[in-house]
Every structure is written in structure tokens, then in C-alpha cells.
Motif scaffolding. Structure first.
Motif, PDB file in Angstrom:
ATOM      1  N   MET A 158     -71.981  25.563  21.578  1.00 55.43           N
ATOM      2  CA  MET A 158     -70.765  24.912  21.208  1.00 55.43           C
ATOM      3  C   MET A 158     -69.620  25.658  21.816  1.00 55.43           C
ATOM      4  O   MET A 158     -69.418  26.821  21.513  1.00 55.43           O
ATOM      5  CB  MET A 158     -70.614  24.893  19.775  1.00 55.43           C
ATOM      6  N   ILE A 159     -68.795  25.066  22.798  1.00 50.03           N
ATOM      7  CA  ILE A 159     -67.627  25.677  23.219  1.00 50.03           C
ATOM      8  C   ILE A 159     -66.474  25.502  22.447  1.00 50.03           C
ATOM      9  O   ILE A 159     -66.181  24.506  22.039  1.00 50.03           O
ATOM     10  CB  ILE A 159     -67.251  24.950  24.703  1.00 50.03           C
ATOM     11  N   ARG A 160     -66.040  26.533  21.910  1.00 46.17           N
ATOM     12  CA  ARG A 160     -64.758  26.772  20.972  1.00 46.17           C
ATOM     13  C   ARG A 160     -63.561  26.835  21.623  1.00 46.17           C
ATOM     14  O   ARG A 160     -63.325  27.672  22.328  1.00 46.17           O
ATOM     15  CB  ARG A 160     -65.094  27.806  20.019  1.00 46.17           C
ATOM     16  N   VAL A 161     -62.624  25.793  21.427  1.00 41.93           N
ATOM     17  CA  VAL A 161     -61.168  25.810  21.910  1.00 41.93           C
ATOM     18  C   VAL A 161     -60.193  26.027  21.251  1.00 41.93           C
ATOM     19  O   VAL A 161     -59.901  25.514  20.364  1.00 41.93           O
ATOM     20  CB  VAL A 161     -61.227  24.572  22.914  1.00 41.93           C
ATOM     21  N   LEU A 162     -58.980  26.802  21.847  1.00 44.79           N
ATOM     22  CA  LEU A 162     -57.705  27.012  21.268  1.00 44.79           C
ATOM     23  C   LEU A 162     -56.832  26.151  21.993  1.00 44.79           C
ATOM     24  O   LEU A 162     -56.770  26.455  23.092  1.00 44.79           O
ATOM     25  CB  LEU A 162     -57.372  28.457  20.920  1.00 44.79           C
ATOM     26  N   LEU A 163     -56.127  25.447  21.182  1.00 45.65           N
ATOM     27  CA  LEU A 163     -55.164  24.346  22.259  1.00 45.65           C
ATOM     28  C   LEU A 163     -53.828  24.921  21.974  1.00 45.65           C
ATOM     29  O   LEU A 163     -53.390  24.996  20.791  1.00 45.65           O
ATOM     30  CB  LEU A 163     -55.248  22.864  21.691  1.00 45.65           C
ATOM     31  N   VAL A 164     -52.963  25.330  22.888  1.00 45.26           N
ATOM     32  CA  VAL A 164     -51.697  25.811  22.681  1.00 45.26           C
ATOM     33  C   VAL A 164     -50.338  25.153  23.669  1.00 45.26           C
ATOM     34  O   VAL A 164     -50.489  25.457  24.946  1.00 45.26           O
ATOM     35  CB  VAL A 164     -51.584  27.489  23.084  1.00 45.26           C
ATOM     36  N   ASP A 165     -49.675  24.529  23.030  1.00 51.15           N
ATOM     37  CA  ASP A 165     -48.561  23.740  23.794  1.00 51.15           C
ATOM     38  C   ASP A 165     -47.683  23.254  22.747  1.00 51.15           C
ATOM     39  O   ASP A 165     -48.004  23.100  21.512  1.00 51.15           O
ATOM     40  CB  ASP A 165     -49.378  22.353  24.298  1.00 51.15           C
ATOM     41  N   ASP A 166     -46.291  23.221  23.206  1.00 47.03           N
ATOM     42  CA  ASP A 166     -45.140  23.098  22.088  1.00 47.03           C
ATOM     43  C   ASP A 166     -44.925  21.759  22.029  1.00 47.03           C
ATOM     44  O   ASP A 166     -44.353  21.268  21.178  1.00 47.03           O
ATOM     45  CB  ASP A 166     -44.090  23.929  22.559  1.00 47.03           C
ATOM     46  N   GLN A 167     -45.618  20.796  22.757  1.00 43.52           N
ATOM     47  CA  GLN A 167     -45.526  19.343  22.633  1.00 43.52           C
ATOM     48  C   GLN A 167     -46.704  18.796  21.854  1.00 43.52           C
ATOM     49  O   GLN A 167     -47.993  18.847  22.362  1.00 43.52           O
ATOM     50  CB  GLN A 167     -45.466  18.745  23.978  1.00 43.52           C
ATOM     51  N   PRO A 168     -46.608  18.323  20.444  1.00 45.42           N
ATOM     52  CA  PRO A 168     -47.701  17.925  19.679  1.00 45.42           C
ATOM     53  C   PRO A 168     -48.456  16.533  20.304  1.00 45.42           C
ATOM     54  O   PRO A 168     -49.648  16.586  20.166  1.00 45.42           O
ATOM     55  CB  PRO A 168     -46.965  17.175  18.550  1.00 45.42           C
ATOM     56  N   LEU A 169     -47.627  15.752  21.322  1.00 42.77           N
ATOM     57  CA  LEU A 169     -48.396  14.840  21.766  1.00 42.77           C
ATOM     58  C   LEU A 169     -49.432  15.385  22.829  1.00 42.77           C
ATOM     59  O   LEU A 169     -50.495  14.669  22.980  1.00 42.77           O
ATOM     60  CB  LEU A 169     -47.257  13.865  22.499  1.00 42.77           C
ATOM     61  N   ILE A 170     -48.765  16.270  23.577  1.00 44.53           N
ATOM     62  CA  ILE A 170     -50.108  16.754  24.703  1.00 44.53           C
ATOM     63  C   ILE A 170     -51.157  17.306  23.726  1.00 44.53           C
ATOM     64  O   ILE A 170     -52.263  17.130  24.257  1.00 44.53           O
ATOM     65  CB  ILE A 170     -49.282  18.083  25.394  1.00 44.53           C
ATOM     66  N   ARG A 171     -51.021  18.192  22.824  1.00 43.51           N
ATOM     67  CA  ARG A 171     -51.952  18.657  22.073  1.00 43.51           C
ATOM     68  C   ARG A 171     -53.003  17.567  21.670  1.00 43.51           C
ATOM     69  O   ARG A 171     -54.215  17.710  21.724  1.00 43.51           O
ATOM     70  CB  ARG A 171     -51.490  19.554  20.929  1.00 43.51           C
ATOM     71  N   SER A 172     -52.258  16.558  21.048  1.00 47.17           N
ATOM     72  CA  SER A 172     -53.127  15.495  20.234  1.00 47.17           C
ATOM     73  C   SER A 172     -54.194  14.620  21.556  1.00 47.17           C
ATOM     74  O   SER A 172     -55.116  14.469  20.869  1.00 47.17           O
ATOM     75  CB  SER A 172     -52.520  14.549  19.936  1.00 47.17           C
ATOM     76  N   GLY A 173     -53.570  14.560  22.606  1.00 42.41           N
ATOM     77  CA  GLY A 173     -54.364  13.947  23.648  1.00 42.41           C
ATOM     78  C   GLY A 173     -55.377  14.846  24.201  1.00 42.41           C
ATOM     79  O   GLY A 173     -56.547  14.347  24.326  1.00 42.41           O
ATOM     80  N   PHE A 174     -55.148  16.188  24.389  1.00 43.00           N
ATOM     81  CA  PHE A 174     -56.167  16.906  24.763  1.00 43.00           C
ATOM     82  C   PHE A 174     -57.441  17.145  23.703  1.00 43.00           C
ATOM     83  O   PHE A 174     -58.731  17.041  23.803  1.00 43.00           O
ATOM     84  CB  PHE A 174     -55.619  18.357  24.978  1.00 43.00           C
ATOM     85  N   ARG A 175     -57.047  17.136  22.349  1.00 38.53           N
ATOM     86  CA  ARG A 175     -57.938  17.176  21.226  1.00 38.53           C
ATOM     87  C   ARG A 175     -58.713  15.999  21.254  1.00 38.53           C
ATOM     88  O   ARG A 175     -59.993  16.287  20.984  1.00 38.53           O
ATOM     89  CB  ARG A 175     -56.999  17.512  19.947  1.00 38.53           C
ATOM     90  N   ALA A 176     -58.125  14.900  21.460  1.00 33.97           N
ATOM     91  CA  ALA A 176     -58.851  13.622  21.364  1.00 33.97           C
ATOM     92  C   ALA A 176     -59.849  13.668  22.399  1.00 33.97           C
ATOM     93  O   ALA A 176     -60.972  13.200  22.079  1.00 33.97           O
ATOM     94  CB  ALA A 176     -57.953  12.419  21.304  1.00 33.97           C
ATOM     95  N   LEU A 177     -59.528  13.959  23.446  1.00 31.12           N
ATOM     96  CA  LEU A 177     -60.556  13.995  24.725  1.00 31.12           C
ATOM     97  C   LEU A 177     -61.583  15.118  24.514  1.00 31.12           C
ATOM     98  O   LEU A 177     -62.823  14.804  24.430  1.00 31.12           O
ATOM     99  CB  LEU A 177     -59.688  14.459  25.910  1.00 31.12           C
ATOM    100  N   LEU A 178     -61.387  16.221  24.081  1.00 26.88           N
ATOM    101  CA  LEU A 178     -62.371  17.266  23.721  1.00 26.88           C
ATOM    102  C   LEU A 178     -63.387  17.043  22.705  1.00 26.88           C
ATOM    103  O   LEU A 178     -64.545  17.268  22.865  1.00 26.88           O
ATOM    104  CB  LEU A 178     -61.703  18.875  23.498  1.00 26.88           C
ATOM    105  N   GLU A 179     -62.782  16.370  21.653  1.00 28.05           N
ATOM    106  CA  GLU A 179     -63.656  16.085  20.547  1.00 28.05           C
ATOM    107  C   GLU A 179     -64.756  15.018  20.605  1.00 28.05           C
ATOM    108  O   GLU A 179     -65.506  14.694  19.692  1.00 28.05           O
ATOM    109  CB  GLU A 179     -62.697  16.011  19.325  1.00 28.05           C
TER     110      GLU A 179
END
Length: 220
Positions: free
Chosen positions: A1-22
């Protein structure tokens, strides 16, 4: 399992990356941060495999956060991938010098983004040959500091050759073909060079190769 920390000051950007990764079975988002200070705290708490960090953030920016992660002996297993809106902007080379394993433009295609995360998790630099050439041509224009960088004299001739090929963006398989050796031997040369030069990853080898003068922007 690849464990990822997302760091961005824009919640929408983080949500988009999270949705894709998960959506991926082999990737898990362990935490999110909105600035570099929060990133450092969460990195120490979770010790992720990958930290996807935006360059421009409040409080502590991405470059400074990367520098702290690279300097922390408890976070040596964390591979930092810088996120940027602008491609080869003025901050990218500073980020690589600070210890980033590579960088991604935020408008990257989803399949390319997922591939990049897996590449970074293996410890490979996210520096394609075309991007490496542009990066070098644009940023490494000053004369090298010295003819031999720290530890460079400790490299064998084959290790120096392997480092030079890494600096041109070649993969281990491509280095093996060029040097007429096995991919395993190529990987061994690269790993030994990283150890001797105290480089966190292949991206750091690129920086060291050009800064030391082992490789020049328009030659070898």
C-alpha cells in the motif's frame, strides 16, 4: 500500500486528488494539510511514502517544507513530489535542490498522475528526459561551484557514468542498455552513487551532477 500525504492550501484541489487516489486499491491517503507547517507535523505523525506538496502556500511554503523533510532523519523514507500550476516555474529547481524527488503540473491527466505516484513510491525521480533538458537549459546556467562536488571523487568511473546518464533522464533499463550491463547492475551503480553523494533520490543526483560539473547543460 502506497501511503500519501496531500498538501495544498486549496480544499477543492485536495479533494480532487484524494478522490482520484482513493479509487486505487494500492494507494491510501493518510492525511491532508493546508500549509507547510501542518505538513511537517503530519509527515512526522504518519511517515507517508509520498508527500504531494504544493509550492505556494501560506505559513510555510512548499520549498521550505521540503527542506525540513529532507533534513529530518526520521523522514528519509518520505518522497516529496512538488505540485505546481505553472510547469517549469522559477521555484521548481529550488524545490529539487531542497530535496524533492520530482514535480507534477496540476493539470496532469489522471492516469499520468497515478503512474507518477507509483514511480515516486519506487524511489525513481519524476524527471522525464524532455523535462530534464528544459530544466537544465533554463536553470543551470551558472558555472559549476567546483570541478568535483562532495563525494564525487569517491565514485568509480562506472558510477560516474551512471550518474551522468541519470542526469540526462535515463531510467535504469536505459542506463543498462547504454553501458551494456544488466538493469540490476545499473541500479547498483546508481544506488552506490546516491549513498556516496548523500543523495536522497535520483532527482538529487541530477542536481549534484550539474552543480558539480560532472555534466554540463549542453554537453557531458
Amino acid at each position: 500500500m502506497i501511503r500519501v500525504l496531500l498538501v495544498d492550501d486549496q480544499p477543492l484541489i485536495r479533494s480532487g486528488f484524494r478522490a482520484l487516489l482513493e479509487l486505487e486499491d494500492d494507494i491510501e491517503v493518510v492525511a491532508e494539510a493546508a500549509d507547510g507547517r501542518e505538513c511537517l507535523a503530519l509527515a512526522r505523525q504518519h511517515v507517508p511514502d509520498i508527500a504531494l506538496i504544493d509550492i505556494q502556500m501560506p505559513v510555510v511554503d512548499g520549498i521550505e517544507a521540503t527542506r525540513h523533510i529532507a533534513a529530518d532523519p526520521t523522514l528519509t523514507a518520505v518522497h516529496v513530489v512538488i505540485l505546481t500550476n505553472y510547469g517549469l516555474d522559477e521555484y521548481v529547481f529550488d524545490a529539487l535542490r531542497a530535496g524533492a524527488a520530482g514535480f507534477l503540473v496540476k493539470d496532469i491527466l489522471p492516469e499520468d498522475f497515478l503512474h507518477a505516484v507509483r514511480v515516486a513510491a519506487r524511489g525513481d525521480a519524476l524527471l522525464a528526459p524532455s523535462i530534464t533538458r528544459k530544466l537544465i537549459d533554463r536553470y543551470v546556467t551558472r558555472p559549476p561551484d567546483t570541478g568535483t562536488g562532495p563525494g564525487l571523487t569517491e565514485l568509480t568511473n562506472r558510477e560516474r557514468e551512471a550518474v551522468a546518464l541519470v542526469a540526462r533522464g535515463l531510467s535504469n533499463d536505459q542506463i543498462a542498455d547504454h553501458m551494456v550491463i544488466s538493469p540490476l547492475t545499473a541500479k547498483t551503480h546508481v544506488n552506490r552513487a546516491m549513498t556516496k553523494l548523500h543523495a536522497r533520490d535520483r532527482a538529487q543526483l541530477v542536481v549534484l551532477a550539474y552543480e558539480s560539473g560532472l555534466v554540463t547543460p549542453h554537453g557531458s
